[in-house]
Write an enzyme that holds these catalytic residues in place. Structure first.
Site, PDB file in Angstrom:
ATOM      1  N   LYS A 189       2.985 -14.862   4.156  1.00 11.91           N
ATOM      2  CA  LYS A 189       3.019 -15.687   2.942  1.00 11.91           C
ATOM      3  C   LYS A 189       4.479 -15.869   2.551  1.00 11.91           C
ATOM      4  O   LYS A 189       4.878 -15.643   1.391  1.00 11.91           O
ATOM      5  CB  LYS A 189       2.211 -14.991   1.824  1.00 11.91           C
ATOM      6  CG  LYS A 189       1.961 -15.824   0.596  1.00 11.91           C
ATOM      7  CD  LYS A 189       0.906 -16.903   0.798  1.00 11.91           C
ATOM      8  CE  LYS A 189       0.784 -17.789  -0.430  1.00 11.91           C
ATOM      9  NZ  LYS A 189      -0.228 -18.870  -0.250  1.00 11.91           N
ATOM     10  N   ASP A 194      -3.453 -17.643   3.693  1.00 11.00           N
ATOM     11  CA  ASP A 194      -4.668 -18.258   3.135  1.00 11.00           C
ATOM     12  C   ASP A 194      -5.241 -19.304   4.098  1.00 11.00           C
ATOM     13  O   ASP A 194      -6.447 -19.388   4.298  1.00 11.00           O
ATOM     14  CB  ASP A 194      -4.448 -18.822   1.726  1.00 11.00           C
ATOM     15  CG  ASP A 194      -3.096 -19.471   1.541  1.00 11.00           C
ATOM     16  OD1 ASP A 194      -2.230 -19.334   2.420  1.00 11.00           O
ATOM     17  OD2 ASP A 194      -2.891 -20.130   0.504  1.00 11.00           O
ATOM     18  N   ASP A 253      -5.601  -5.734   6.171  1.00  9.85           N
ATOM     19  CA  ASP A 253      -6.785  -5.053   5.655  1.00  9.85           C
ATOM     20  C   ASP A 253      -7.897  -6.077   5.422  1.00  9.85           C
ATOM     21  O   ASP A 253      -9.046  -5.902   5.848  1.00  9.85           O
ATOM     22  CB  ASP A 253      -6.399  -4.348   4.335  1.00  9.85           C
ATOM     23  CG  ASP A 253      -7.491  -3.453   3.812  1.00  9.85           C
ATOM     24  OD1 ASP A 253      -8.493  -3.243   4.527  1.00  9.85           O
ATOM     25  OD2 ASP A 253      -7.349  -2.955   2.678  1.00  9.85           O
ATOM     26  N   TYR A 272       0.798  -1.224   0.000  1.00 10.18           N
ATOM     27  CA  TYR A 272       0.000   0.000   0.000  1.00 10.18           C
ATOM     28  C   TYR A 272       0.837   1.283   0.000  1.00 10.18           C
ATOM     29  O   TYR A 272       0.320   2.361   0.256  1.00 10.18           O
ATOM     30  CB  TYR A 272      -0.955   0.016   1.197  1.00 10.18           C
ATOM     31  CG  TYR A 272      -2.084  -0.997   1.115  1.00 10.18           C
ATOM     32  CD1 TYR A 272      -2.134  -1.946   0.094  1.00 10.18           C
ATOM     33  CD2 TYR A 272      -3.106  -1.010   2.047  1.00 10.18           C
ATOM     34  CE1 TYR A 272      -3.163  -2.879   0.026  1.00 10.18           C
ATOM     35  CE2 TYR A 272      -4.142  -1.932   1.982  1.00 10.18           C
ATOM     36  CZ  TYR A 272      -4.163  -2.864   0.972  1.00 10.18           C
ATOM     37  OH  TYR A 272      -5.195  -3.774   0.906  1.00 10.18           O
TER      38      TYR A 272
HETATM   39 MG    MG Z   1     -10.151  -2.171   4.742  1.00  9.62          MG
END
Ligand code: MG
Ligand code: NAI
Length: 338
Positions: free
Chosen positions: A175, A209, A233, A123
């Site tokens: 990950k 995952d 998020d 991000y």
């Molecule tokens: Mg969000």
């Protein structure tokens, strides 16, 4: 008792309605705040011509403590997210989102605190498209940046949070099997820091995952989860869903120079002005703020009053199939407080 000085941003849409309810509940705890009310978002744009006035930033610089209602961000054009700007300005690197069962439903005993890295990862906005052979977007790339410094401070925050709040375990979600560089570094730093907490806080790690699946199958196996920006998020909305949705989910943005407490949900323009919004998420955010300033007893009383109002008294707002208005709900919580 001296009052805690804090910046108050009522916010847009349902913001002022749920803030009024939240302030009434806060006041009923007896803990005193000396509020410096400031503008941000649409309200600021309309009144002073900019969505994030200097006065608001100055106030936060002084108080280092913010209770904020939701702010409207225009879709497409218009100004950029004030929430993101505030997180950047005050380097609030830890996004803390607790999720706890209030209404018995599909899941009875969820009690998870997600700590999301708030400043790095995918991000950071290093994004480009590359034209090839007449196609202007033949290739798109977004570069994730993860630093040892960034990992260390958020992971240490998660472990310190666990110690402070008597939590048993921190789970590092990653990950690292595929993203060997960025996620690998996060896991490596996580394991190193966890050794400092041996005997005090347990640690384990899980691939993101599998973590998403395990959360749905049996969320009660999780305690504190720490993860990088994008994974956090996604997981934070997932855990909000596990306990009944946005109306119940609070969040804290914490840095070394400021901490900001808010509801996870937005300004809900579809119900703004109708006085039916659920103030629970913002009230829980205020409880997080009480814990942050060192008033855990008052925070505990609020959480228990909320639970009794919603669960035992069945006084609920429309989003939870009830008929209470925002202030009727707040008044019921206040009755339970005393
Ligand atoms: Mg969000
Ligand atoms: P939203 O969270 O405002 O609303 C989604 C749905 O949930 C709506 O149907 C709304 O009525 C309902 N809802 C949300 N909070 C509720 C509450 N407390 N009680 C009862 N129902 C509630 O999300 P949306 O519509 O995508 O965004 C609206 C605006 O809020 C946008 O401008 C967005 O940028 C902004 N926003 C701001 C946030 C912040 O300040 N932290 C976070 C998320 C969105």
């Amino acid at each position: 008792m001296t009052a805690y000085r804090a910046t108050l941003i009522p916010g847009d849409g349902i913001g002022p309605e749920i803030m009024r309810a939240t302030l009434a509940v806060l006041e009923a705890t007896g803990v005193e705040f000396d509020w410096d009310e400031e503008l941000a978002g649409e309200a600021a744009l309309n009144e002073v011509g900019t969505p994030l006035p200097d006065a608001t930033i100055e106030s936060i610089r002084h108080t280092q403590l913010v209770l904020k209602g939701p702010l409207t961000t225009p879709v497409g054009g218009g100004f950029r997210s004030v929430n993101v700007a505030l997180r950047r300005e005050f380097d609030m690197y830890a996004n803390v989102r607790p999720a706890r069962t209030i209404i018995p439903g599909r899941y009875e005993d969820v009690d998870i605190v997600l700590v999301r890295e708030n400043t790095e990862g995918l991000y950071v906005g290093f994004e480009t498209t590359i034209p090839i052979a007449g196609d202007p977007k033949a290739v798109a790339q977004s570069i994730a940046i993860v630093t040892r410094y960034g990992c260390e401070r958020v992971i240490r925050y998660a472990f310190e949070y666990a110690v402070r709040n008597k939590r048993k375990r921190v789970t590092i979600a990653h990950k690292a099997n595929i993203l060997k560089a960025v996620s690998g570094l996060f896991l490596e730093v996580g394991r190193a820091i966890s050794s400092e907490y041996e005997g005090r806080v347990e640690v384990d790690d899980v691939i993101i995952d599998a973590c998403a699946m395990k959360l749905v199958l049996d969320p009660s196996q999780f305690d504190v989860i720490v993860t990088t920006n994008m994974f956090g998020d996604i997981l934070s909305d997932e855990i909000a869903g596990l306990v009944g949705g946005l109306g119940l989910a609070p969040g804290a943005n914490v840095g070394d120079s400021a901490a900001l407490f808010e509801a996870v949900h937005g300004s809900a323009p579809d119900i703004a002005g109708k006085k039916i919004a659920n103030p629970t998420a913002l009230i829980l955010a205020a409880a997080l703020m009480l814990e942050h300033v060192g008033e855990p007893d008052a925070a505990c009383r609020i959480k228990s009053a909320l639970q009794r109002t919603i669960r035992d008294d069945r006084i609920r707002t429309a989003d939870l199939q009830g008929s209470a208005t925002t202030m009727e709900f707040a008044d019921a919580v206040i009755r339970r407080l005393s």
